[in-house]
Design an enzyme around this catalytic site. Structure first.
Site, PDB file in Angstrom:
ATOM      1  N   GLN A 169     -22.841 -50.242 -10.888  1.00 44.43           N
ATOM      2  CA  GLN A 169     -22.918 -50.233 -12.357  1.00 44.43           C
ATOM      3  C   GLN A 169     -22.118 -51.443 -12.814  1.00 44.43           C
ATOM      4  O   GLN A 169     -20.898 -51.445 -12.712  1.00 44.43           O
ATOM      5  CB  GLN A 169     -22.341 -48.925 -12.907  1.00 44.43           C
ATOM      6  CG  GLN A 169     -22.078 -48.929 -14.409  1.00 44.43           C
ATOM      7  CD  GLN A 169     -23.332 -49.154 -15.250  1.00 44.43           C
ATOM      8  OE1 GLN A 169     -24.406 -48.657 -14.929  1.00 44.43           O
ATOM      9  NE2 GLN A 169     -23.213 -49.931 -16.311  1.00 44.43           N
ATOM     10  N   GLU A 305     -30.050 -50.313 -18.140  1.00 45.88           N
ATOM     11  CA  GLU A 305     -31.257 -51.124 -18.281  1.00 45.88           C
ATOM     12  C   GLU A 305     -31.375 -52.257 -17.261  1.00 45.88           C
ATOM     13  O   GLU A 305     -31.794 -53.364 -17.622  1.00 45.88           O
ATOM     14  CB  GLU A 305     -31.301 -51.692 -19.698  1.00 45.88           C
ATOM     15  CG  GLU A 305     -30.187 -52.710 -20.051  1.00 45.88           C
ATOM     16  CD  GLU A 305     -28.907 -52.105 -20.610  1.00 45.88           C
ATOM     17  OE1 GLU A 305     -28.626 -50.922 -20.346  1.00 45.88           O
ATOM     18  OE2 GLU A 305     -28.186 -52.834 -21.317  1.00 45.88           O
ATOM     19  N   GLU A 330     -34.013 -47.451 -22.486  1.00 50.25           N
ATOM     20  CA  GLU A 330     -33.756 -48.439 -21.422  1.00 50.25           C
ATOM     21  C   GLU A 330     -34.873 -49.481 -21.360  1.00 50.25           C
ATOM     22  O   GLU A 330     -34.627 -50.659 -21.122  1.00 50.25           O
ATOM     23  CB  GLU A 330     -33.567 -47.744 -20.065  1.00 50.25           C
ATOM     24  CG  GLU A 330     -32.457 -46.686 -20.026  1.00 50.25           C
ATOM     25  CD  GLU A 330     -31.123 -47.115 -20.640  1.00 50.25           C
ATOM     26  OE1 GLU A 330     -30.832 -48.330 -20.682  1.00 50.25           O
ATOM     27  OE2 GLU A 330     -30.368 -46.227 -21.097  1.00 50.25           O
ATOM     28  N   HIS A 333     -34.444 -52.190 -23.959  1.00 46.60           N
ATOM     29  CA  HIS A 333     -33.483 -53.226 -23.573  1.00 46.60           C
ATOM     30  C   HIS A 333     -34.157 -54.419 -22.882  1.00 46.60           C
ATOM     31  O   HIS A 333     -33.551 -55.487 -22.776  1.00 46.60           O
ATOM     32  CB  HIS A 333     -32.435 -52.649 -22.620  1.00 46.60           C
ATOM     33  CG  HIS A 333     -31.247 -52.018 -23.287  1.00 46.60           C
ATOM     34  ND1 HIS A 333     -30.438 -52.689 -24.172  1.00 46.60           N
ATOM     35  CD2 HIS A 333     -30.705 -50.777 -23.150  1.00 46.60           C
ATOM     36  CE1 HIS A 333     -29.445 -51.873 -24.556  1.00 46.60           C
ATOM     37  NE2 HIS A 333     -29.586 -50.714 -23.955  1.00 46.60           N
ATOM     38  N   GLU A 352     -27.095 -52.715 -28.174  1.00 46.37           N
ATOM     39  CA  GLU A 352     -27.295 -51.255 -28.224  1.00 46.37           C
ATOM     40  C   GLU A 352     -27.876 -50.764 -29.554  1.00 46.37           C
ATOM     41  O   GLU A 352     -28.686 -49.840 -29.557  1.00 46.37           O
ATOM     42  CB  GLU A 352     -25.984 -50.535 -27.910  1.00 46.37           C
ATOM     43  CG  GLU A 352     -25.428 -50.819 -26.514  1.00 46.37           C
ATOM     44  CD  GLU A 352     -26.379 -50.432 -25.384  1.00 46.37           C
ATOM     45  OE1 GLU A 352     -27.325 -49.644 -25.625  1.00 46.37           O
ATOM     46  OE2 GLU A 352     -26.187 -50.934 -24.256  1.00 46.37           O
ATOM     47  N   TYR A 416     -24.386 -47.788 -31.802  1.00 43.89           N
ATOM     48  CA  TYR A 416     -25.755 -47.322 -31.547  1.00 43.89           C
ATOM     49  C   TYR A 416     -26.433 -46.840 -32.831  1.00 43.89           C
ATOM     50  O   TYR A 416     -27.486 -47.338 -33.220  1.00 43.89           O
ATOM     51  CB  TYR A 416     -25.737 -46.160 -30.553  1.00 43.89           C
ATOM     52  CG  TYR A 416     -25.466 -46.544 -29.117  1.00 43.89           C
ATOM     53  CD1 TYR A 416     -24.188 -46.858 -28.682  1.00 43.89           C
ATOM     54  CD2 TYR A 416     -26.496 -46.587 -28.184  1.00 43.89           C
ATOM     55  CE1 TYR A 416     -23.934 -47.186 -27.361  1.00 43.89           C
ATOM     56  CE2 TYR A 416     -26.254 -46.915 -26.847  1.00 43.89           C
ATOM     57  CZ  TYR A 416     -24.970 -47.208 -26.445  1.00 43.89           C
ATOM     58  OH  TYR A 416     -24.727 -47.539 -25.139  1.00 43.89           O
ATOM     59  N   LYS A 592     -21.128 -38.643 -20.682  1.00 42.20           N
ATOM     60  CA  LYS A 592     -21.490 -38.040 -21.965  1.00 42.20           C
ATOM     61  C   LYS A 592     -21.313 -36.522 -21.947  1.00 42.20           C
ATOM     62  O   LYS A 592     -21.041 -35.915 -22.979  1.00 42.20           O
ATOM     63  CB  LYS A 592     -22.942 -38.402 -22.275  1.00 42.20           C
ATOM     64  CG  LYS A 592     -23.518 -37.766 -23.508  1.00 42.20           C
ATOM     65  CD  LYS A 592     -24.984 -38.092 -23.663  1.00 42.20           C
ATOM     66  CE  LYS A 592     -25.601 -37.217 -24.740  1.00 42.20           C
ATOM     67  NZ  LYS A 592     -27.047 -37.433 -24.876  1.00 42.20           N
TER      68      LYS A 592
HETATM   69  N1  BES Z   1     -26.396 -50.216 -21.552  1.00 36.90           N
HETATM   70  C1  BES Z   1     -26.120 -48.857 -21.827  1.00 36.90           C
HETATM   71  C2  BES Z   1     -25.049 -48.279 -20.950  1.00 36.90           C
HETATM   72  C3  BES Z   1     -23.715 -48.990 -21.051  1.00 36.90           C
HETATM   73  C4  BES Z   1     -23.242 -49.472 -22.267  1.00 36.90           C
HETATM   74  C5  BES Z   1     -22.956 -49.157 -19.924  1.00 36.90           C
HETATM   75  C6  BES Z   1     -22.027 -50.146 -22.325  1.00 36.90           C
HETATM   76  C7  BES Z   1     -21.737 -49.817 -19.973  1.00 36.90           C
HETATM   77  C8  BES Z   1     -21.274 -50.314 -21.179  1.00 36.90           C
HETATM   78  C9  BES Z   1     -27.371 -47.993 -21.732  1.00 36.90           C
HETATM   79  O1  BES Z   1     -28.527 -48.633 -22.165  1.00 36.90           O
HETATM   80  C10 BES Z   1     -27.191 -46.829 -22.650  1.00 36.90           C
HETATM   81  O2  BES Z   1     -27.022 -47.036 -23.823  1.00 36.90           O
HETATM   82  N2  BES Z   1     -27.261 -45.622 -22.118  1.00 36.90           N
HETATM   83  C11 BES Z   1     -27.187 -44.415 -22.913  1.00 36.90           C
HETATM   84  C12 BES Z   1     -28.601 -43.976 -23.213  1.00 36.90           C
HETATM   85  C13 BES Z   1     -28.817 -43.293 -24.515  1.00 36.90           C
HETATM   86  C14 BES Z   1     -28.268 -44.010 -25.712  1.00 36.90           C
HETATM   87  C15 BES Z   1     -30.309 -43.011 -24.709  1.00 36.90           C
HETATM   88  C16 BES Z   1     -26.477 -43.370 -22.076  1.00 36.90           C
HETATM   89  O3  BES Z   1     -26.204 -43.614 -20.900  1.00 36.90           O
HETATM   90  O4  BES Z   1     -26.157 -42.308 -22.593  1.00 36.90           O
HETATM   91 ZN    ZN Z   2     -28.436 -48.959 -24.240  1.00 39.39          ZN
END
Ligand code: BES
Ligand code: ZN
Length: 639
Positions: A169, A305, A330, A333, A352, A416, A592
């Site tokens: 990651q 992504e 994703e 992105h 985002e 977001y 999350k």
């Molecule tokens: N790019 C992000 C994940 C991320 C953001 C990793 C910042 C490290 C630093 C990914 O696209 C994302 O936003 N994932 C969300 C998805 C959701 C908003 C649909 C997640 O993992 O919850």
């Molecule tokens: Zn994202």
């Protein structure tokens, strides 16, 4: 040719960004400009790209599952300005064996002091090779024992239980723990890799696979990948395990352990339709294939992504495709973030927020307006809640992260959801057709290049506002991007989106009337989530038990719903839910879910704190460093 392109960007960076990628000969297209404005500056890199920058990374690495490290060689193509004598790379714990030039002559280097956030700089003397033009440096190295980008899983942490697994990651600044390069989103690079792994493991990366794996003896195979589009280096990603592939459509497919491949493929049936819908909105998908990998549940995010290979949590699988907004996200992105990328982590919304808006547009096209409106209503509600909690003048609620706050400690909804509401509001005022045309132009003009908030706003003014003062005032652009709280022109969600659910939630809050089981099962995932989010903060054990009996919450196949149930149960000290929460937290590492559940336990005080401590002792070792870093301070973990 490369040098010329570089020199041009040095002197007049905006001239470069004024051409579209297609105007440039192939050679030059690979070298993306470096932005030089204040807003574009990345304080989390040691690199000084205007002096010397990496343009291409070639990795030749072995995956060492016993030693839990990668080991091998990185060959970097370097483009140096005329008077440059050294190049600075980012590292975080890398173990360097030696550095030489492309002809095998050793180069002097120093490794600087380590900073807890940024890691340490590696400064390489370019020596005899000083002078403009392309040079190579060859680095022998291994990742350190604490490499935070890599999570090595024991067989027990996989669905099959038989083979080890590893995934990376990179976002935000973790790739410097396994790749010695200039790890900054504004320094784009092309890359290629040759990776060996023990049989029978398969390796995938965020690049196009080059040919079949090659037997290299000692029961190992080599896999090759290439990424010809220049990308920000946080997007280089790898995963290896006992994984297999299932085709989804002409340009899409999914990798997963065989135990869950069929289920994963079924959940992803809408992928091709989503790609088509996305192209219809913002133009061609420019990456060739769109594959995904469904990782073991320890993966700390919902999705990541990584180009041509989105990484996914298995917890999105519900059996009814109700959580596939994640896929739309994703995939989106591939335009917002991967094609046009923030240059600084402070512009999080450019990746985002734009993506969340685009996600809702894809949802609308594929699943219809009702689902899109519901998702928008959820987004809006989470934004309003975050602003209530933090205060409307809290700098943490600005979309562009102000100085003095770490861009890694921002309030998620302010990036977001505020981004979604901002762009929906723009769309609403400007008109969909005109706004789509602007956004499409934005992606075309900056394809494979970095961008900033400032650029976005100035182009919106140039192409759309065009000195129309009334329109300028209506849009409130600066207030949206740099201001805190919720600007007054924000488009509120359609109250009809959740009319029925909100009524049911109100009835429950007012007099304890539970929705009929049949009504509940007829609700969409978003509707069920909405209902659970509207539950009263405080509930008695009797109420929770009745609710669970009526709606069979503990038996839901939807992890988003299960999570909301467990959270409500734990914050109300509902003992019967503890065992299930413990099982869930022992399997799932998605932050999350994990962070709020520990927080719910901890916040109850003397009831939940011993439970949290006991569970965390057991489960912490299975979590990714990101999740550990989020939960440690909540439960006062001291190692
Ligand atoms: N790019 C992000 C994940 C991320 C953001 C990793 C910042 C490290 C630093 C990914 O696209 C994302 O936003 N994932 C969300 C998805 C959701 C908003 C649909 C997640 O993992 O919850
Ligand atoms: Zn994202």
């Amino acid at each position: 040719m490369r040098t010329l392109a570089f020199a041009a960007t040095l002197a007049i960076p905006f001239l470069m960004s004024a051409c579209t990628a297609d105007d440039l000969p192939t050679q030059e297209r690979a070298v993306a400009p470096i932005l030089t404005t204040d807003e574009a500056r990345d304080e989390f890199t040691y690199a000084r790209p205007l002096e010397a920058r990496v343009t291409h990374v070639a990795l030749d690495l072995d995956l060492d599952f016993e030693g839990r490290r990668v080991e091998g060689v990185a060959t970097l193509d370097v483009d140096a300005a005329e008077d440059a004598t050294e190049i600075v790379l980012d590292s975080d714990g890398l173990v360097i064996g030696g550095i030489s030039d492309g002809n095998g002559n050793a180069l002097d280097y120093t490794i600087g002091e380590s900073d807890p956030d940024k890691g340490e700089p590696i400064t390489v003397q370019l020596g005899e090779l000083t002078g403009p033009g392309l040079q190579q440096i060859v680095i022998n190295y291994a990742s350190g024992s604490e490499a935070e980008a890599l999570q090595w899983l024991a067989p027990e942490q996989t669905a099959g239980g038989e083979y080890p697994y590893v995934f990376s990651q990179g976002q935000a600044i973790l790739n410097r723990t396994w790749i010695p390069t200039q790890d900054s989103p504004g320094i784009r690079q092309t890359w290629e890799a040759r990776i060996t792994a023990p049989k029978p493991l398969n390796v995938v990366m965020s690049g196009i696979s080059r040919g079949d794996p090659e037997d290299v003896g000692e029961s190992r195979r080599a896999f090759e990948f290439v990424m010809e589009n220049s990308i920000p280096p946080y997007l280089i990603a790898i995963a290896a395990g006992n994984i297999e592939f299932a085709e989804l459509g002409p340009r899409s497919g999914v990798w997963a352990e065989p135990e869950m491949l069929e289920e994963a493929a079924a959940e992803l049936t809408d992928t091709e339709a989503m790609i088509d819908a996305a192209e219809e909105i913002y133009g061609p998908y420019r990456w060739g294939r769109y594959d995904m990998i469904v990782l073991p549940p320890a993966f700390p995010y919902g999705g990541m992504e990584n180009p041509v290979m989105t990484f996914l949590t298995p917890t999105f699988i519900a059996g009814d495709r109700s959580n596939t907004g994640l896929i739309a996200h994703e995939l989106a992105h591939s335009w917002s973030g991967n094609l046009v990328t923030y240059s600084s982590w402070r512009d999080g919304w450019l990746n985002e927020g734009v993506t969340s808006y685009f996600e809702s547009r894809i949802s609308e096209a594929v699943f219809g307006e009702k689902r899109a409106n519901q998702e928008y209503a959820l987004s809006y509600a989470s934004l309003v809640e975050a602003i209530d909690e933090n205060g409307a003048d809290n700098p943490n609620t600005a979309m562009r992260t102000p100085e003095g706050i770490s861009p890694f400690d921002t309030v998620g909804p302010a990036i977001y959801d505020k981004g979604t509401v901002f762009l929906r509001t723009m769309e609403n005022i400007i008109g969909r057709e005109r706004f789509d045309e602007f956004m499409r132009g934005w992606f075309d003009r900056h394809a494979f290049q970095p961008a900033t908030s400032e650029m976005f706003l100035s182009e919106l003014r140039e192409y759309v506002v065009q000195d129309d003062e009334e329109l300028e005032q209506q849009l409130m652009l600066d207030e949206w991007v740099y201001g805190t709280g919720l600007p007054e022109n924000a488009i509120a969600p359609d109250p009809a989106a959740f009319a029925e659910v909100d009524e049911a939630a109100q009835a429950y809050a007012d007099n304890g009337t539970l929705p009929a089981k049949q009504k509940w099962t007829g609700w969409t995932g978003a509707e069920q989530q909405r209902f659970l989010q509207e539950l009263p903060e405080e509930m008695s054990a009797t109420q929770l038990s009745a609710l669970n009996q009526r709606l069979a919450l503990a038996d839901t196949g939807n992890n988003e719903v299960l999570f909301l149930w467990l959270e409500a149960a734990l914050r109300n000290e509902y003992q019967p839910a503890v065992a299930q929460a413990e099982t869930f937290l022992g399997e799932v590492g998605r932050n999350k879910f994990v962070e709020p559940l520990f927080k719910a336990l901890w916040d109850t005080g003397s009831w939940g704190q011993p439970i949290a401590t006991r569970i965390y002792d057991e489960t912490r070792g299975g979590y990714h460093s990101y999740t550990r870093n989020q939960v440690d301070p909540i439960v006062g973990w001291e190692g």
